[in-house]
Design an enzyme around this catalytic site. Structure first.
Site, PDB file in Angstrom:
ATOM      1  N   GLY A  97       0.637  -0.695   0.042  1.00 48.99           N
ATOM      2  CA  GLY A  97       0.245   0.276   0.219  1.00 48.99           C
ATOM      3  C   GLY A  97       0.728   1.517   0.206  1.00 48.99           C
ATOM      4  O   GLY A  97       0.567   2.759  -0.497  1.00 48.99           O
ATOM      5  N   ASP A 129      -3.482   2.444  11.488  1.00 47.66           N
ATOM      6  CA  ASP A 129      -4.913   2.593  12.080  1.00 47.66           C
ATOM      7  C   ASP A 129      -4.792   1.882  13.718  1.00 47.66           C
ATOM      8  O   ASP A 129      -4.234   3.238  14.398  1.00 47.66           O
ATOM      9  CB  ASP A 129      -5.519   1.321  11.822  1.00 47.66           C
TER      10      ASP A 129
HETATM   11  P1  IMP Z   1      -2.760  -1.511  12.003  1.00 48.23           P
HETATM   12  O1  IMP Z   1      -2.770  -0.068  12.193  1.00 48.23           O
HETATM   13  O2  IMP Z   1      -1.997  -2.620  12.862  1.00 48.23           O
HETATM   14  O3  IMP Z   1      -3.834  -1.214  12.632  1.00 48.23           O
HETATM   15  O4  IMP Z   1      -2.698  -2.068  10.698  1.00 48.23           O
HETATM   16  C1  IMP Z   1      -2.770  -0.855   9.060  1.00 48.23           C
HETATM   17  C2  IMP Z   1      -2.588  -1.272   8.598  1.00 48.23           C
HETATM   18  O5  IMP Z   1      -4.329  -1.409   8.753  1.00 48.23           O
HETATM   19  C3  IMP Z   1      -2.305  -0.592   7.072  1.00 48.23           C
HETATM   20  O6  IMP Z   1      -1.382  -0.321   6.855  1.00 48.23           O
HETATM   21  C4  IMP Z   1      -3.519  -1.499   6.343  1.00 48.23           C
HETATM   22  O7  IMP Z   1      -3.183  -2.518   5.130  1.00 48.23           O
HETATM   23  C5  IMP Z   1      -4.992  -1.885   6.808  1.00 48.23           C
HETATM   24  N1  IMP Z   1      -5.341  -0.390   7.131  1.00 48.23           N
HETATM   25  C6  IMP Z   1      -6.174  -0.050   7.809  1.00 48.23           C
HETATM   26  N2  IMP Z   1      -7.280   0.918   8.119  1.00 48.23           N
HETATM   27  C7  IMP Z   1      -7.234   1.409   6.434  1.00 48.23           C
HETATM   28  C8  IMP Z   1      -8.228   1.574   5.726  1.00 48.23           C
HETATM   29  O8  IMP Z   1      -8.938   2.827   5.605  1.00 48.23           O
HETATM   30  N3  IMP Z   1      -7.945   0.781   4.326  1.00 48.23           N
HETATM   31  C9  IMP Z   1      -6.828   0.478   3.820  1.00 48.23           C
HETATM   32  N4  IMP Z   1      -6.095  -0.485   4.744  1.00 48.23           N
HETATM   33  C10 IMP Z   1      -6.472   0.131   5.420  1.00 48.23           C
END
Ligand code: IMP
Length: 194
Positions: free
Chosen positions: A43, A98
């Site tokens: 991404g 996130d």
């Molecule tokens: P976290 O911070 O460990 O919860 O995860 C982050 C990852 O979740 C990112 O690298 C994305 O792959 C995925 N992610 C979280 N929110 C979104 C969103 O709104 N769109 C697309 N991918 C998301």
């Protein structure tokens, strides 16, 4: 287009302007240190691509591939960096933070591997959804809780190639059919879906 299933959050020109600012900040902060930018696949690729061209000091680029499994943000390295991070000034390049769980694990891992310093540049920060407190040194945009697609962000592999960031309004539709927004974003391709 109020009845469209996704709404524009950040247009391409605003992304470009903000990424230029982040590049300028990194150039200032890392002058003389040749940072190693470690991009988290897949991404972060559009962000990385624009960011490196906004940086005007010597840098290196490397990649990490992660796979997530289970609840609670457990991650496994699916593709490791080609370079050793030992003694390097590492800048993690992420698409979106996130819960912060992935980044927490990643930062710890890079520190344990002997990086001289670790910082994070993320295009998008969903601050309100944070479960763990983790430092973010360079952040493009703070956004709300909506699921975002575009500029690298996907839903089940779709929509990464949109040049702007969009919020999904009808998540149920997308869960049912990941290609449900093709009509909105790829109007000339409706005959050749999937
Ligand atoms: P976290 O911070 O460990 O919860 O995860 C982050 C990852 O979740 C990112 O690298 C994305 O792959 C995925 N992610 C979280 N929110 C979104 C969103 O709104 N769109 C697309 N991918 C998301």
């Amino acid at each position: 287009m109020a009845d469209e299933p996704a709404t524009l959050v950040v247009p391409a020109d605003e992304i470009a302007a903000r990424v230029s600012e982040l590049g300028a900040a990194l150039s200032r902060d890392y002058e003389g240190r040749r940072p190693l930018l470690v991009a988290v696949l897949v991404g972060s690729l559009p962000f990385l691509s624009d960011l490196v061209r906004a940086i005007d000091i010597p840098i290196e680029v490397d990649f990490l591939g992660l796979s997530r499994f289970g609840e609670g943000g457990r991650i496994r390295i699916a593709l490791d960096t080609a370079e050793s991070v030992e003694g390097r000034h590492v800048v993690i390049v992420e698409d979106i933070i996130d819960t912060g769980l992935t980044l927490t694990v990643l930062r710890r891992m890079l520190e344990e591997r002997g990086a001289a310093s670790v910082a994070t540049a993320t295009l998008v920060d969903k601050t309100r959804r944070r479960l763990v407190d983790v430092p973010i040194e360079y952040r493009g945009f703070e956004v709300g809780d909506e699921y975002l697609i575009g500029y690298g962000l996907d839903w089940k592999g779709h929509y990464r190639n949109l040049d702007s960031l969009w919020a999904v309004l009808d998540m149920e539709r997308l869960v049912e059919d990941p290609a449900a927004l093709h009509d909105q974003f790829y109007p000339t391709q409706v005959e050749r879906r999937h």
